[in-house]
Design an enzyme around this catalytic site. Structure first.
Site, PDB file in Angstrom:
ATOM      1  N   CYS A 163       0.866  -1.189   0.000  1.00 55.05           N
ATOM      2  CA  CYS A 163       0.000   0.000   0.000  1.00 55.05           C
ATOM      3  C   CYS A 163       0.902   1.238   0.000  1.00 55.05           C
ATOM      4  CB  CYS A 163      -0.862   0.000   1.256  1.00 55.05           C
ATOM      5  SG  CYS A 163       0.161   0.112   2.748  1.00 55.05           S
TER       6      CYS A 163
ATOM      7  N   HIS B 276       5.301  -4.712   8.996  1.00 54.11           N
ATOM      8  CA  HIS B 276       5.289  -6.080   9.513  1.00 54.11           C
ATOM      9  C   HIS B 276       5.537  -7.094   8.401  1.00 54.11           C
ATOM     10  CE1 HIS B 276       2.969  -4.956  13.427  1.00 54.11           C
ATOM     11  NE2 HIS B 276       4.278  -4.844  13.554  1.00 54.11           N
TER      12      HIS B 276
ATOM     13  N   HIS C 293       3.593   2.083  11.828  1.00 53.17           N
ATOM     14  CA  HIS C 293       2.462   1.880  12.751  1.00 53.17           C
ATOM     15  C   HIS C 293       2.250   3.037  13.708  1.00 53.17           C
ATOM     16  CE1 HIS C 293       4.301  -2.021  11.630  1.00 53.17           C
ATOM     17  NE2 HIS C 293       3.066  -2.222  11.250  1.00 53.17           N
TER      18      HIS C 293
ATOM     19  N   CYS D 288       2.309   6.021   8.965  1.00 52.65           N
ATOM     20  CA  CYS D 288       1.403   6.197   7.825  1.00 52.65           C
ATOM     21  C   CYS D 288       0.476   7.382   8.114  1.00 52.65           C
ATOM     22  CB  CYS D 288       0.580   4.928   7.608  1.00 52.65           C
ATOM     23  SG  CYS D 288      -0.630   5.154   6.290  1.00 52.65           S
TER      24      CYS D 288
ATOM     25  N   GLU E 272       0.363  -0.469  16.422  1.00 54.29           N
ATOM     26  CA  GLU E 272      -0.484   0.693  16.104  1.00 54.29           C
ATOM     27  C   GLU E 272      -1.385   1.032  17.293  1.00 54.29           C
ATOM     28  OE1 GLU E 272      -2.827   0.556  12.438  1.00 54.29           O
ATOM     29  OE2 GLU E 272      -4.272   1.898  13.387  1.00 54.29           O
TER      30      GLU E 272
ATOM     31  N   CYS F   8      -8.276   1.596   6.809  1.00 52.40           N
ATOM     32  CA  CYS F   8      -7.705   2.326   5.669  1.00 52.40           C
ATOM     33  C   CYS F   8      -8.164   1.731   4.350  1.00 52.40           C
ATOM     34  CB  CYS F   8      -6.184   2.318   5.770  1.00 52.40           C
ATOM     35  SG  CYS F   8      -5.478   0.723   5.378  1.00 52.40           S
TER      36      CYS F   8
ATOM     37  N   ASN G  99      -3.404  -6.892   8.757  1.00 53.93           N
ATOM     38  CA  ASN G  99      -4.313  -6.923   7.595  1.00 53.93           C
ATOM     39  C   ASN G  99      -4.216  -8.244   6.843  1.00 53.93           C
ATOM     40  OD1 ASN G  99      -2.983  -6.234   4.680  1.00 53.93           O
ATOM     41  ND2 ASN G  99      -1.717  -5.438   6.350  1.00 53.93           N
TER      42      ASN G  99
ATOM     43  N   SER H  72       1.813  -5.231   3.556  1.00 54.99           N
ATOM     44  CA  SER H  72       3.247  -5.091   3.836  1.00 54.99           C
ATOM     45  C   SER H  72       4.093  -6.110   3.077  1.00 54.99           C
ATOM     46  CB  SER H  72       3.491  -5.213   5.349  1.00 54.99           C
ATOM     47  OG  SER H  72       2.750  -6.283   5.881  1.00 54.99           O
TER      48      SER H  72
HETATM   49  S1  SF4 Z   1      -2.753   2.290   7.547  1.00 55.55           S
HETATM   50 FE1  SF4 Z   1      -1.227   0.643   7.222  1.00 55.55          FE
HETATM   51  S2  SF4 Z   1      -2.156  -0.705   5.685  1.00 55.55           S
HETATM   52 FE2  SF4 Z   1      -3.288   1.234   5.632  1.00 55.55          FE
HETATM   53  S3  SF4 Z   1      -2.321   2.499   4.042  1.00 55.55           S
HETATM   54 FE3  SF4 Z   1      -1.337   2.995   5.985  1.00 55.55          FE
HETATM   55  S4  SF4 Z   1       0.442   1.625   6.134  1.00 55.55           S
HETATM   56 FE4  SF4 Z   1      -0.943   0.788   4.572  1.00 55.55          FE
END
Ligand code: SF4
Length: 318
Positions: free
Chosen positions: A16, A45, A78, A100, A130, A198, A228, A270
């Protein structure tokens, strides 16, 4: 004649935008500062990503105590609790934040709700990095809930002043169930359903859901601690389809492939895309395959790098 096996590739899958950004931050720092670049916890991860960066000079640490004074340290995708940012500043470390932006958004919502006097109910899995980071935004005003069954036992200061948020990488269906239970218990609760999940997590789930009924085996490429990725396995299992989480082609069991006619192969956010190609090749080594892409959405999301790393040339630091 050997029957041709079908391999369905749900899309989106694999990296992502948040993971790509976090990896690029470490890569640019390695280029510009040279090794070592310290990274607090796994940057994302995935054991392959971590091993690759480690081979290029990244040093993964669990505690800021392990970072020498003034060294560069990256906070993982995270996110971290504000207390960790303060500790880095007090120690004079050169911290670069690879959180992120979608996790940072949840932190901002937690801060806003807590400042407005609400109790924050965070839907998430205890101990996940996270969750540790988000709980740390307003630790005295945040409670964690992991299931709808746990909602009746929640203790909040004022039932009329409650906001719920969620970890970004959960099951959309599960978060909706927990949110419904929260609304029943706290009719005035503020929150937006599964909105904190997300785009990457929800798209990967939707893509697997779209093919799962055609498959008799689902393979999810990802590491055991990838939230995820685990949710993708659960989604398939809940639909009654055999599913396995595998790190890479080396964990593929030939017997699974031999017993399946249609195999869906996906990857958590990931997991590098090359690992999926290797799994498909390994399935092809068992017998002839027809590979079919099955897209449900197009992802165009990109996140800017931190300001200091955007321009070409050396990193001028803080
Ligand atoms: S929250 Fe995590 S899975 Fe979602 S876009 Fe951001 S890094 Fe990627």
């Amino acid at each position: 004649m050997t029957a041709v096996r079908r391999v369905l590739l749900p899309a989106p899958r694999s990296f992502c935008a948040g993971v790509e950004r976090a990896i690029e931050i470490v890569e640019r720092l390695l280029e510009r500062h040279g090794p070592p670049v310290y990274v607090r916890n796994q940057i994302v991860h995935n054991t392959h990503v971590v091993a690759d960066l480690e081979s290029r000079g990244a040093v993964f640490i669990a505690d800021l105590d392990e970072v020498p004074e003034h060294a560069v340290v990256v906070f993982s995708a995270h996110g971290v609790a504000p207390a960790v940012e303060r500790e880095a500043a007090e120690r004079g470390l050169d911290a670069v934040d690879a959180t992120c932006p979608l996790v940072a958004k949840v932190h901002a919502e937690a801060k806003r709700a807590a400042e407005a006097g609400d109790t924050v109910v965070l839907i998430g899995h205890e101990g996940h990095e996270e969750v540790v980071g988000t709980m740390g935004v307003a630790p005295e005003r945040t409670v964690l809930v992991e299931s709808a069954e746990a909602v009746p036992a929640l203790e909040v200061a004022d039932p009329a002043k409650v906001t719920y948020l969620s970890q970004t990488t959960l099951s959309v269906t599960e978060v909706e169930q927990i949110a419904a239970a929260l609304k029943e218990r706290f009719p005035g609760i503020k929150g937006q359903g599964a909105e904190d999940i997300c785009y990457a997590t929800s798209n990967r789930q939707a893509a697997v859901a779209a093919v799962v009924r055609e498959a008799d085996l689902v393979l999810v490429v990802g590491s055991a601690n990838s939230s995820n990725s685990n949710r993708l396995v659960e989604l398939a299992v809940e639909a009654g389809v055999a599913a396995h989480l595998i790190e890479d082609a080396g964990q593929l069991d030939r017997a699974w492939v031999e017993g399946a006619r249609t195999i869906a192969v996906t990857a958590g956010a990931s997991a590098p895309p090359a690992l999926v190609d290797e799994v498909v090749a390994a399935i092809g080594a068992v017998g002839p395959v027809e590979v079919v892409e099955r897209p449900v959405a197009e992802e165009t999301q990109e996140f800017l790098l931190p300001q200091r790393l955007r321009a070409a040339g050396p990193d001028r630091g803080r």
